[in-house]
Design a protein around this motif. Sequence first.
Motif, mmCIF file in Angstrom:
data_model
loop_
_atom_site.group_PDB
_atom_site.id
_atom_site.type_symbol
_atom_site.label_atom_id
_atom_site.label_comp_id
_atom_site.label_asym_id
_atom_site.label_seq_id
_atom_site.Cartn_x
_atom_site.Cartn_y
_atom_site.Cartn_z
ATOM 1 N N ILE A 43 12.458 -14.968 -1.617
ATOM 2 C CA ILE A 43 12.927 -14.238 -0.431
ATOM 3 C C ILE A 43 11.729 -13.758 0.383
ATOM 4 N N LEU A 44 11.784 -13.967 1.689
ATOM 5 C CA LEU A 44 10.804 -13.363 2.600
ATOM 6 C C LEU A 44 11.480 -12.145 3.236
ATOM 7 N N PHE A 45 10.962 -10.963 2.911
ATOM 8 C CA PHE A 45 11.533 -9.709 3.394
ATOM 9 C C PHE A 45 10.779 -9.240 4.639
ATOM 10 N N PRO A 46 11.378 -9.265 5.815
ATOM 11 C CA PRO A 46 10.717 -8.657 6.966
ATOM 12 C C PRO A 46 10.743 -7.142 6.820
ATOM 13 N N ALA A 47 9.668 -6.494 7.249
ATOM 14 C CA ALA A 47 9.526 -5.053 7.042
ATOM 15 C C ALA A 47 9.744 -4.278 8.336
ATOM 16 N N ILE A 48 10.477 -3.185 8.204
ATOM 17 C CA ILE A 48 10.566 -2.195 9.275
ATOM 18 C C ILE A 48 10.048 -0.879 8.712
ATOM 19 N N ASP A 49 8.887 -0.469 9.181
ATOM 20 C CA ASP A 49 8.300 0.809 8.774
ATOM 21 C C ASP A 49 8.602 1.830 9.860
ATOM 22 N N LEU A 50 9.184 2.951 9.456
ATOM 23 C CA LEU A 50 9.663 3.956 10.418
ATOM 24 C C LEU A 50 8.732 5.159 10.476
ATOM 25 N N LYS A 51 8.288 5.472 11.681
ATOM 26 C CA LYS A 51 7.499 6.678 11.927
ATOM 27 C C LYS A 51 8.033 7.313 13.207
ATOM 28 N N ILE A 102 10.207 -4.777 -8.809
ATOM 29 C CA ILE A 102 9.007 -3.982 -8.531
ATOM 30 C C ILE A 102 8.401 -4.498 -7.236
ATOM 31 N N ILE A 103 8.232 -3.591 -6.270
ATOM 32 C CA ILE A 103 7.540 -3.949 -5.027
ATOM 33 C C ILE A 103 6.099 -3.509 -5.193
ATOM 34 N N TYR A 104 5.186 -4.483 -5.269
ATOM 35 C CA TYR A 104 3.776 -4.200 -5.539
ATOM 36 C C TYR A 104 2.969 -4.350 -4.255
ATOM 37 N N THR A 105 2.359 -3.248 -3.831
ATOM 38 C CA THR A 105 1.569 -3.243 -2.600
ATOM 39 C C THR A 105 0.108 -2.971 -2.907
ATOM 40 N N ASP A 106 -0.751 -3.844 -2.410
ATOM 41 C CA ASP A 106 -2.195 -3.603 -2.468
ATOM 42 C C ASP A 106 -2.572 -2.883 -1.168
ATOM 43 N N ILE A 107 -2.819 -1.570 -1.267
ATOM 44 C CA ILE A 107 -3.087 -0.751 -0.074
ATOM 45 C C ILE A 107 -4.316 -1.247 0.677
ATOM 46 N N ASP A 108 -5.302 -1.743 -0.046
ATOM 47 C CA ASP A 108 -6.539 -2.198 0.597
ATOM 48 C C ASP A 108 -6.316 -3.396 1.510
ATOM 49 N N ARG A 109 -5.166 -4.031 1.389
ATOM 50 C CA ARG A 109 -4.870 -5.207 2.218
ATOM 51 C C ARG A 109 -3.756 -4.947 3.222
ATOM 52 N N PRO A 163 11.516 -8.559 -12.041
ATOM 53 C CA PRO A 163 11.107 -9.352 -10.875
ATOM 54 C C PRO A 163 10.115 -8.580 -9.999
ATOM 55 N N VAL A 164 9.108 -9.280 -9.491
ATOM 56 C CA VAL A 164 8.067 -8.655 -8.667
ATOM 57 C C VAL A 164 8.126 -9.206 -7.246
ATOM 58 N N ILE A 165 8.012 -8.286 -6.275
ATOM 59 C CA ILE A 165 7.935 -8.652 -4.858
ATOM 60 C C ILE A 165 6.538 -8.291 -4.367
ATOM 61 N N ALA A 166 5.851 -9.261 -3.776
ATOM 62 C CA ALA A 166 4.488 -9.050 -3.284
ATOM 63 C C ALA A 166 4.522 -8.362 -1.931
ATOM 64 N N SER A 167 3.599 -7.410 -1.724
ATOM 65 C CA SER A 167 3.538 -6.683 -0.456
ATOM 66 C C SER A 167 2.089 -6.339 -0.137
ATOM 67 N N GLY A 168 1.779 -6.356 1.161
ATOM 68 C CA GLY A 168 0.437 -5.955 1.588
ATOM 69 C C GLY A 168 -0.462 -7.138 1.866
ATOM 70 N N GLY A 169 -0.697 -7.414 3.145
ATOM 71 C CA GLY A 169 -1.701 -8.399 3.521
ATOM 72 C C GLY A 169 -1.214 -9.773 3.892
ATOM 73 N N LEU A 170 0.098 -10.048 3.753
ATOM 74 C CA LEU A 170 0.579 -11.385 4.084
ATOM 75 C C LEU A 170 0.166 -11.723 5.513
ATOM 76 N N ALA A 171 -0.563 -12.828 5.669
ATOM 77 C CA ALA A 171 -1.302 -13.030 6.919
ATOM 78 C C ALA A 171 -0.934 -14.299 7.684
ATOM 79 N N GLU A 190 10.040 -12.668 -6.992
ATOM 80 C CA GLU A 190 11.306 -12.647 -6.251
ATOM 81 C C GLU A 190 11.058 -12.968 -4.785
ATOM 82 N N GLY A 191 9.856 -12.625 -4.288
ATOM 83 C CA GLY A 191 9.552 -12.897 -2.899
ATOM 84 C C GLY A 191 8.363 -12.096 -2.431
ATOM 85 N N ALA A 192 8.235 -11.979 -1.119
ATOM 86 C CA ALA A 192 7.127 -11.231 -0.516
ATOM 87 C C ALA A 192 7.614 -10.559 0.757
ATOM 88 N N ILE A 193 6.890 -9.503 1.119
ATOM 89 C CA ILE A 193 7.229 -8.720 2.316
ATOM 90 C C ILE A 193 6.225 -9.041 3.413
#
Length: 243
Positions: A2-10, A163-170, A192-200, A217-220
């Motif tokens: 799964i490719l999860f598009p992200a909406i970050d709310l501020k 588990i949504i795993y985010t590498d903050i440095d990326r 299941p692990v979902i990759a997050s952070g840095g997909l370019a 499971e996918g990436a964000i």
Amino acid sequence: MILFPAIDLKDGQCVRLKLGDMAEATVYNPDPAAQAKAFEDQGFEWLHVVDLNGAFAGESVNGAAVEAILKATKNPVQLGGGIRTLDHIENWLSKGLARVILGTVAVRNPALVIEACEKFPGKVAVGIDAKGGKVAVEGWAAASELGVIELAKKFEGAGVAAIIYTDIDRDGVLAGINWPSTLALADAVSIPVIASGGLASIEDIRRMTMPDAKKLEGAISGRALYDGRIDPQEALAVLRAAA
């Protein structure tokens, strides 16, 4: 996959941060609900939403925007940021969320995560955000001494949906996903692990289809979609072809 598009709310708007810094926010859409519908129309089948203000405040801050997103899209939505109690979890699931993401509370009170998994099976994910290999909490503002795999193993057998795993440095800097750390985590646990952070780029999408990554499971994806570095149709076609 799964490719999860992200909406970050501020402050009620759809933004992207750079390296998790609230002062480094770029507004991409003042109407998050319209953005959610746009992602659905592009063919995405899930949505990843984070209440950034909530992550710092420890409670929901962008609740109105999240509710508008839930009304605007038929896609299942996972939400993180400021969800710290069973009441928070129950409230959000009652509004139609597919699953909640527990981050800070997973470090501070792992027993609550286990209890939530028992009470709401299949509806609870854990967000593990890491900086320098150590887990960060409170909207990435504070570091812990916990290692990523050490934390993840606390939830083996508990019924955590993902588990949504985010590498903050990326995160938000388009440096590419940290594949070695992400795959090491996926190897270490059965959750299941979902990759997050840095997909370019589309190369990261193709990397998702390699045999060693198929356990994910996918990436964000956030900034790369908003900036047009990834074409949604091309990305989804690559994943479909590899399914």
